[in-house]
Motif scaffolding. Structure first.
Motif, PDB file in Angstrom:
ATOM      1  N   TRP A 303      -4.566  -0.517   7.749  1.00 42.36           N
ATOM      2  CA  TRP A 303      -5.578   0.539   7.642  1.00 42.36           C
ATOM      3  C   TRP A 303      -6.954  -0.097   7.583  1.00 42.36           C
ATOM      4  O   TRP A 303      -7.189  -1.038   6.818  1.00 42.36           O
ATOM      5  CB  TRP A 303      -5.324   1.363   6.380  1.00 42.36           C
ATOM      6  CG  TRP A 303      -6.269   2.510   6.142  1.00 42.36           C
ATOM      7  CD1 TRP A 303      -7.077   3.116   7.044  1.00 42.36           C
ATOM      8  CD2 TRP A 303      -6.475   3.194   4.901  1.00 42.36           C
ATOM      9  NE1 TRP A 303      -7.783   4.143   6.460  1.00 42.36           N
ATOM     10  CE2 TRP A 303      -7.425   4.207   5.136  1.00 42.36           C
ATOM     11  CE3 TRP A 303      -5.956   3.042   3.617  1.00 42.36           C
ATOM     12  CZ2 TRP A 303      -7.870   5.065   4.140  1.00 42.36           C
ATOM     13  CZ3 TRP A 303      -6.393   3.906   2.622  1.00 42.36           C
ATOM     14  CH2 TRP A 303      -7.326   4.903   2.886  1.00 42.36           C
ATOM     15  N   SER A 304      -7.869   0.432   8.383  1.00 44.11           N
ATOM     16  CA  SER A 304      -9.261   0.011   8.331  1.00 44.11           C
ATOM     17  C   SER A 304     -10.128   1.262   8.373  1.00 44.11           C
ATOM     18  O   SER A 304      -9.934   2.124   9.242  1.00 44.11           O
ATOM     19  CB  SER A 304      -9.597  -0.905   9.510  1.00 44.11           C
ATOM     20  OG  SER A 304     -10.966  -1.264   9.500  1.00 44.11           O
ATOM     21  N   THR A 349      -3.485  -3.643   3.871  1.00 42.63           N
ATOM     22  CA  THR A 349      -2.194  -3.924   4.493  1.00 42.63           C
ATOM     23  C   THR A 349      -1.101  -3.615   3.484  1.00 42.63           C
ATOM     24  O   THR A 349      -1.202  -3.994   2.312  1.00 42.63           O
ATOM     25  CB  THR A 349      -2.084  -5.386   4.939  1.00 42.63           C
ATOM     26  OG1 THR A 349      -3.135  -5.677   5.876  1.00 42.63           O
ATOM     27  CG2 THR A 349      -0.743  -5.648   5.598  1.00 42.63           C
ATOM     28  N   GLU A 350      -0.059  -2.930   3.947  1.00 47.19           N
ATOM     29  CA  GLU A 350       1.025  -2.530   3.050  1.00 47.19           C
ATOM     30  C   GLU A 350       2.377  -2.806   3.701  1.00 47.19           C
ATOM     31  O   GLU A 350       2.559  -2.544   4.897  1.00 47.19           O
ATOM     32  CB  GLU A 350       0.892  -1.043   2.705  1.00 47.19           C
ATOM     33  CG  GLU A 350       1.900  -0.547   1.690  1.00 47.19           C
ATOM     34  CD  GLU A 350       1.593   0.862   1.211  1.00 47.19           C
ATOM     35  OE1 GLU A 350       0.938   1.003   0.154  1.00 47.19           O
ATOM     36  OE2 GLU A 350       1.991   1.815   1.899  1.00 47.19           O
ATOM     37  N   TYR A 351       3.312  -3.305   2.908  1.00 49.40           N
ATOM     38  CA  TYR A 351       4.703  -3.463   3.365  1.00 49.40           C
ATOM     39  C   TYR A 351       5.564  -2.445   2.636  1.00 49.40           C
ATOM     40  O   TYR A 351       5.572  -2.390   1.408  1.00 49.40           O
ATOM     41  CB  TYR A 351       5.210  -4.881   3.095  1.00 49.40           C
ATOM     42  CG  TYR A 351       6.701  -5.046   3.345  1.00 49.40           C
ATOM     43  CD1 TYR A 351       7.277  -4.607   4.542  1.00 49.40           C
ATOM     44  CD2 TYR A 351       7.526  -5.641   2.395  1.00 49.40           C
ATOM     45  CE1 TYR A 351       8.636  -4.757   4.772  1.00 49.40           C
ATOM     46  CE2 TYR A 351       8.885  -5.803   2.624  1.00 49.40           C
ATOM     47  CZ  TYR A 351       9.437  -5.345   3.815  1.00 49.40           C
ATOM     48  OH  TYR A 351      10.781  -5.477   4.036  1.00 49.40           O
ATOM     49  N   ARG A 352       6.280  -1.629   3.391  1.00 46.65           N
ATOM     50  CA  ARG A 352       7.143  -0.586   2.843  1.00 46.65           C
ATOM     51  C   ARG A 352       8.594  -0.925   3.154  1.00 46.65           C
ATOM     52  O   ARG A 352       8.918  -1.279   4.283  1.00 46.65           O
ATOM     53  CB  ARG A 352       6.770   0.774   3.438  1.00 46.65           C
ATOM     54  CG  ARG A 352       5.297   1.111   3.251  1.00 46.65           C
ATOM     55  CD  ARG A 352       4.860   2.315   4.069  1.00 46.65           C
ATOM     56  NE  ARG A 352       3.421   2.539   3.935  1.00 46.65           N
ATOM     57  CZ  ARG A 352       2.732   3.433   4.628  1.00 46.65           C
ATOM     58  NH1 ARG A 352       3.359   4.193   5.519  1.00 46.65           N
ATOM     59  NH2 ARG A 352       1.426   3.570   4.441  1.00 46.65           N
ATOM     60  N   GLY A 363      10.241   0.917  -1.967  1.00 43.53           N
ATOM     61  CA  GLY A 363       9.140   0.237  -2.633  1.00 43.53           C
ATOM     62  C   GLY A 363       8.041  -0.152  -1.658  1.00 43.53           C
ATOM     63  O   GLY A 363       8.215  -0.091  -0.427  1.00 43.53           O
ATOM     64  N   VAL A 364       6.889  -0.548  -2.205  1.00 43.74           N
ATOM     65  CA  VAL A 364       5.765  -1.027  -1.398  1.00 43.74           C
ATOM     66  C   VAL A 364       5.065  -2.167  -2.125  1.00 43.74           C
ATOM     67  O   VAL A 364       5.103  -2.252  -3.355  1.00 43.74           O
ATOM     68  CB  VAL A 364       4.726   0.079  -1.112  1.00 43.74           C
ATOM     69  CG1 VAL A 364       5.358   1.262  -0.404  1.00 43.74           C
ATOM     70  CG2 VAL A 364       4.025   0.521  -2.381  1.00 43.74           C
ATOM     71  N   THR A 365       4.453  -3.049  -1.366  1.00 44.31           N
ATOM     72  CA  THR A 365       3.492  -4.015  -1.886  1.00 44.31           C
ATOM     73  C   THR A 365       2.251  -3.912  -1.007  1.00 44.31           C
ATOM     74  O   THR A 365       2.354  -3.631   0.194  1.00 44.31           O
ATOM     75  CB  THR A 365       4.028  -5.450  -1.854  1.00 44.31           C
ATOM     76  OG1 THR A 365       4.335  -5.811  -0.501  1.00 44.31           O
ATOM     77  CG2 THR A 365       5.287  -5.580  -2.707  1.00 44.31           C
ATOM     78  N   PHE A 366       1.069  -4.128  -1.582  1.00 43.29           N
ATOM     79  CA  PHE A 366      -0.140  -3.921  -0.809  1.00 43.29           C
ATOM     80  C   PHE A 366      -1.272  -4.815  -1.309  1.00 43.29           C
ATOM     81  O   PHE A 366      -1.310  -5.237  -2.473  1.00 43.29           O
ATOM     82  CB  PHE A 366      -0.587  -2.461  -0.860  1.00 43.29           C
ATOM     83  CG  PHE A 366      -0.774  -1.907  -2.243  1.00 43.29           C
ATOM     84  CD1 PHE A 366      -1.993  -2.013  -2.908  1.00 43.29           C
ATOM     85  CD2 PHE A 366       0.286  -1.284  -2.894  1.00 43.29           C
ATOM     86  CE1 PHE A 366      -2.155  -1.508  -4.189  1.00 43.29           C
ATOM     87  CE2 PHE A 366       0.126  -0.771  -4.185  1.00 43.29           C
ATOM     88  CZ  PHE A 366      -1.093  -0.887  -4.823  1.00 43.29           C
ATOM     89  N   VAL A 367      -2.200  -5.101  -0.389  1.00 39.93           N
ATOM     90  CA  VAL A 367      -3.452  -5.794  -0.719  1.00 39.93           C
ATOM     91  C   VAL A 367      -4.569  -5.065   0.011  1.00 39.93           C
ATOM     92  O   VAL A 367      -4.372  -4.520   1.100  1.00 39.93           O
ATOM     93  CB  VAL A 367      -3.433  -7.283  -0.303  1.00 39.93           C
ATOM     94  CG1 VAL A 367      -2.415  -8.062  -1.122  1.00 39.93           C
ATOM     95  CG2 VAL A 367      -3.148  -7.431   1.184  1.00 39.93           C
ATOM     96  N   ASN A 368      -5.767  -5.030  -0.603  1.00 42.36           N
ATOM     97  CA  ASN A 368      -6.898  -4.412   0.063  1.00 42.36           C
ATOM     98  C   ASN A 368      -8.176  -5.173  -0.245  1.00 42.36           C
ATOM     99  O   ASN A 368      -8.250  -5.917  -1.229  1.00 42.36           O
ATOM    100  CB  ASN A 368      -7.030  -2.930  -0.304  1.00 42.36           C
ATOM    101  CG  ASN A 368      -7.245  -2.702  -1.785  1.00 42.36           C
ATOM    102  OD1 ASN A 368      -8.250  -3.135  -2.361  1.00 42.36           O
ATOM    103  ND2 ASN A 368      -6.311  -2.002  -2.434  1.00 42.36           N
ATOM    104  N   ILE A 369      -9.180  -4.981   0.601  1.00 39.66           N
ATOM    105  CA  ILE A 369     -10.489  -5.614   0.421  1.00 39.66           C
ATOM    106  C   ILE A 369     -11.575  -4.599   0.759  1.00 39.66           C
ATOM    107  O   ILE A 369     -11.377  -3.706   1.582  1.00 39.66           O
ATOM    108  CB  ILE A 369     -10.664  -6.877   1.298  1.00 39.66           C
ATOM    109  CG1 ILE A 369     -10.368  -6.568   2.761  1.00 39.66           C
ATOM    110  CG2 ILE A 369      -9.804  -8.019   0.787  1.00 39.66           C
ATOM    111  CD1 ILE A 369     -10.678  -7.711   3.704  1.00 39.66           C
ATOM    112  N   GLU A 370     -12.746  -4.762   0.113  1.00 41.88           N
ATOM    113  CA  GLU A 370     -13.883  -3.885   0.345  1.00 41.88           C
ATOM    114  C   GLU A 370     -15.150  -4.722   0.492  1.00 41.88           C
ATOM    115  O   GLU A 370     -15.270  -5.788  -0.114  1.00 41.88           O
ATOM    116  CB  GLU A 370     -14.069  -2.908  -0.825  1.00 41.88           C
ATOM    117  CG  GLU A 370     -12.848  -2.088  -1.141  1.00 41.88           C
ATOM    118  CD  GLU A 370     -13.049  -1.190  -2.352  1.00 41.88           C
ATOM    119  OE1 GLU A 370     -14.033  -0.415  -2.373  1.00 41.88           O
ATOM    120  OE2 GLU A 370     -12.228  -1.258  -3.284  1.00 41.88           O
ATOM    121  N   SER A 371     -16.078  -4.222   1.280  1.00 39.33           N
ATOM    122  CA  SER A 371     -17.376  -4.869   1.416  1.00 39.33           C
ATOM    123  C   SER A 371     -18.441  -3.798   1.592  1.00 39.33           C
ATOM    124  O   SER A 371     -18.176  -2.725   2.153  1.00 39.33           O
ATOM    125  CB  SER A 371     -17.392  -5.821   2.614  1.00 39.33           C
ATOM    126  OG  SER A 371     -18.649  -6.483   2.714  1.00 39.33           O
TER     127      SER A 371
END
Length: 426
Positions: A303-304, A349-352, A363-371
């Motif tokens: 996702w962006s 980005t997410e892994y389902r 389940g899910v694991t995810f990471v995100n970033i913001e600027s």
């Protein structure tokens, strides 16, 4: 730490549209649906579990249609809002023939808190038979509180004392009380296969903005309003929307594969009531990869989302930022509005993955970033703020792929939180 149920990233009750009802992000049905009746018969959801508990001797009926309406309590608790109680309902239905009509969705919610906060919304995303027209819209009315953590991405500014307060590098929380009203309606016309052209109107208004706690303190909100000529106690942002959208996602609630792209301009104009003229561009890109034909629930999702003020001025609390995406679910790990500015970028980005064979739990694991920029020297993409987390999914309605989502996420500045919602974040 905050506790939030059915409010997602909005831990301070400035809550708007959950992902399962995103007016611009509500997804369509794929032309060749992944789920078949045989697939569904192998799945076990919350409704099946209730039937087994309440009617243990009743035999399964494969011909019985499962209701497309899901109703859940809307509960939250934190020091800002007190204790909240309410109800939320979401629904999905294909109004034409499959596979030639996408799924239409709608949602509504009403809640009240022990600190006098009221919130109501009704959302819809309707596709007419054959996808000739797509109507997206929402109505929101609330008496709410809105958190403010300053302008920018948490980078200190040494230009002036006012710039330091405005950028608020320590992320000191300010909380503003107001009445908030929103009306949004957009009409899309299919102009090509999976391609839509849309136009509409959007009206947002805040009244009685105040907090006596800050009467003797200079706040980022007040500094921004003085610089851009907005009143301190109210504003209106109203104008026109022009968008292009392309989608191939296979389900409105939990996509296994496909792509979603939406981009367009919002043009606020004083001659239709807006406090200031402005031109704002926003894009939304989502891509889904199923990793297994046999078990399509194994998904990598990207996702962006980004938005920028091209010209003019946007009211401070309506600037693009954390949770200001169409689904208001971005930035798990941070409170709504934690980062915001005139230019903002977000990526996740997410892994389902399934946990049980009957698909009841996943389940899910995810990471995100913001600027974001900060109008005091820091540019977009110069500073990044990360967050990460994991979650549990309970299959609530297998007919519509509605999941009950429980997530825990960690961000910077000691932020962390538990989030419970219906359907995936994106």
């Amino acid at each position: 730490m905050l506790l939030s149920v059915a409010f997602g990233a909005h831990a301070y009750a400035q809550v708007k549209t959950p992902a399962d009802t995103s007016q611009e992000g509500m997804i369509r049905k794929q032309e060749k649906p992944v789920d078949t009746r045989a697939d569904l018969s192998k799945q076990y959801d919350f409704g099946d579990m209730l039937n087994d508990i309440l009617r243990p001797k009743r035999k399964a009926d494969s011909t019985r249609k499962r209701s497309a309406i899901t109703v859940v309590p809307n509960i939250a608790a934190n020091p800002t809002i007190g204790f909240q109680i309410g109800i939320k309902a979401v629904a999905g239905k294909v109004l034409g023939n499959v596979p030639h009509t996408y799924m239409s969705t709608a949602a509504t919610s009403a809640s009240i808190t022990t600190k006098g906060i009221l919130y109501f919304y009704f959302l819809h995303n309707i596709f007419t038979p054959g996808n000739k027209w797509n109507l997206q819209g929402s109505i929101v009315a609330s008496k709410s509180v809105t958190p403010d953590f300053g302008l920018g991405i948490g980078q200190a500014s040494n230009k002036s004392p006012e710039d330091y307060i405005l950028t608020n590098p320590e992320r000191k929380p300010y909380v503003w009380h107001s009445e908030y009203y929103k009306f949004f309606e957009k009409v899309y016309k299919e102009i090509g296969h999976n391609l839509f052209l849309g136009a509409g109107v959007e009206f947002e208004m805040r009244r009685h903005l105040n907090n006596p706690k800050y009467d003797s303190i200079l706040t980022p909100f007040e500094i921004y309003n003085e610089r851009y000529g907005f009143p301190q106690d109210h504003y209106v942002a109203s104008g026109f929307l022009f968008n292009v959208q392309y989608t191939t996602r296979d389900n409105p609630n939990r996509a296994y594969k496909g792509v979603y792209i939406d981009g367009g301009f919002r043009v606020n104009q004083t001659w239709v009531g807006s406090s200031k003229n402005s031109l704002q561009f926003t894009y939304d890109f989502r891509k889904y990869f199923s990793l297994s034909a046999r078990t399509p629930e194994h998904v990598i999702a990207f996702w962006s989302w980004g938005s920028g003020v091209v010209a003019g001025a946007v009211p401070y609390l309506e600037l693009p930022g954390t949770t200001r995406d169409p689904s208001f679910r971005s930035g798990r790990g941070y409170t709504g509005g934690y980062f915001k500015s005139t230019q903002f970028f977000y990526s996740e980005t997410e892994y389902r993955f399934p946990i049980t064979r009957n698909k009841l739990f996943s389940g899910v694991t995810f990471v995100n970033i913001e600027s974001a920029n900060d109008k005091s020297g820091t540019r977009l993409f110069e500073v990044w703020q990360p967050a990460a987390g994991l979650g549990l999914r309970v299959l609530f309605n297998k007919a519509t792929r509605t999941n009950l989502c429980l997530d825990y996420a960690w961000g910077r500045y000691g932020t962390k939180g538990f989030f419970l919602n219906l359907n995936e974040t994106f």
